[in-house]
Design a protein around this motif. Structure first.
Motif, short mmCIF file in Angstrom:
data_model
loop_
_atom_site.label_atom_id
_atom_site.label_comp_id
_atom_site.label_asym_id
_atom_site.label_seq_id
_atom_site.Cartn_x
_atom_site.Cartn_y
_atom_site.Cartn_z
N UNK A 91 -100.96 8.89 -54.18
CA UNK A 91 -101.70 7.87 -54.93
C UNK A 91 -103.06 8.45 -55.33
N UNK A 92 -103.15 9.00 -56.54
CA UNK A 92 -104.38 9.63 -57.02
C UNK A 92 -105.45 8.63 -57.43
N UNK A 93 -105.10 7.35 -57.44
CA UNK A 93 -106.07 6.31 -57.76
C UNK A 93 -106.85 5.88 -56.52
N UNK A 94 -106.49 6.39 -55.35
CA UNK A 94 -107.14 6.00 -54.10
C UNK A 94 -107.53 7.25 -53.30
N UNK A 95 -108.56 7.94 -53.76
CA UNK A 95 -109.02 9.18 -53.13
C UNK A 95 -110.13 8.84 -52.13
N UNK A 143 -118.48 18.52 -62.18
CA UNK A 143 -117.58 18.19 -61.08
C UNK A 143 -116.12 18.25 -61.55
N UNK A 144 -115.28 18.89 -60.74
CA UNK A 144 -113.85 18.97 -60.97
C UNK A 144 -113.13 18.37 -59.78
N UNK A 145 -112.27 17.39 -60.05
CA UNK A 145 -111.59 16.66 -58.98
C UNK A 145 -110.34 17.38 -58.51
N UNK A 146 -110.07 17.26 -57.21
CA UNK A 146 -108.86 17.83 -56.62
C UNK A 146 -107.63 17.06 -57.06
N UNK A 147 -107.78 15.74 -57.25
CA UNK A 147 -106.65 14.88 -57.59
C UNK A 147 -106.98 14.02 -58.81
N UNK A 148 -107.11 14.64 -60.00
CA UNK A 148 -107.39 13.83 -61.18
C UNK A 148 -106.19 12.92 -61.47
N UNK A 149 -106.46 11.73 -61.97
CA UNK A 149 -105.38 10.79 -62.27
C UNK A 149 -104.45 11.38 -63.33
N UNK A 150 -105.00 12.09 -64.30
CA UNK A 150 -104.18 12.79 -65.29
C UNK A 150 -104.60 14.25 -65.35
N UNK A 152 -104.25 18.56 -64.56
CA UNK A 152 -104.21 19.45 -63.41
C UNK A 152 -105.61 19.67 -62.87
N UNK A 153 -105.72 19.82 -61.56
CA UNK A 153 -107.04 20.16 -61.02
C UNK A 153 -107.42 21.59 -61.40
N UNK A 154 -108.64 21.79 -61.81
CA UNK A 154 -109.21 23.12 -62.07
C UNK A 154 -108.59 23.86 -63.25
N UNK A 155 -107.64 23.32 -63.97
CA UNK A 155 -107.04 23.98 -65.12
C UNK A 155 -105.56 24.24 -64.91
N UNK A 156 -104.86 24.44 -66.01
CA UNK A 156 -103.40 24.54 -65.97
C UNK A 156 -102.89 25.84 -65.35
N UNK A 157 -103.57 26.94 -65.56
CA UNK A 157 -103.04 28.23 -65.11
C UNK A 157 -103.46 28.62 -63.70
N UNK A 158 -104.32 27.87 -63.07
CA UNK A 158 -104.86 28.29 -61.78
C UNK A 158 -103.81 28.31 -60.68
#
Length: 188
Positions: A91-95, A143-150, A152-158
């Motif tokens: 549940x990425x809406x409840x971090x 700031x970059x979230x570990x669990x963004x609602x939509x 990927x965290x930190x970018x697609x290729x990481x």
């Protein structure tokens, strides 16, 4: 004959001058600055084997998870700070935040079953999955979230980087233990 000799001399001096210029041109100090480091301060999160691997289903409050938070690129690319966060059952809406403002790495961090139950304001049930990650604040304050609602965290290729581990998970497990049963029974 003299014109041929003069032409040979001119060609020889031209070649000599070109070689001389290329040798000293190669030794010239390059005044251009190297390109800036564009790597992102990626977290590296791994379980500490001295902690529990799973949350025990019979007694979730006895759980003690231990893990290490480091930076993927070591000290070469650092963050301003990292907040250690957790989600329950994807549940990425409840971090929830386990530990805020981590600034020195590697950092040894612990989480308990009681702490997880308190953070999510409910008891831990069989099959519950808790995923732990890191919200990264860069040196410039982004700031970059570990669990963004939509997304990927930190970018697609990481996630394809060798040896990367941006999150860990603990699952509530119910193991079969014959000592819990008395009398006669059949296991199917």
């Amino acid at each position: 004959d003299q014109s041929k000799q003069a032409m040979k001399t001119i060609v020889a001096y031209s070649i000599f001058l070109a070689v001389f210029a290329s040798i000293f041109g190669a030794c010239k100090k390059d005044d251009a600055e190297p390109p800036p480091d564009t790597r992102f301060p990626l977290p590296l999160i791994t379980k500490d084997t001295t902690g529990d691997e799973f949350i025990p289903g019979r007694d979730p409050s006895s759980f003690l998870g231990k893990f290490i938070v480091d930076m993927y690129y070591g000290t070469a690319v650092t963050a301003q700070k990292v907040d250690i966060v957790v989600i329950r059952n994807d549940n990425k809406a409840n971090v929830k935040t386990i530990k805020a403002d981590v600034t020195s790495f590697p950092a040894a961090i612990q989480v308990t079953g009681l702490q997880l139950a308190t953070l999510f304001d409910s008891t831990i049930k069989l099959g519950d999955k808790f995923e732990i990650g890191a919200d990264v604040t860069t040196i410039n304050g982004q700031k970059f979230e570990a669990f963004p609602v939509t997304g990927n965290p930190y970018g697609a290729d990481t996630a394809a980087l060798p040896g990367s581990s941006f999150s860990i998970a603990y699952v509530t497990q119910c193991k079969f233990d014959v000592a819990y049963f008395n009398g006669f029974y059949t296991v199917q």
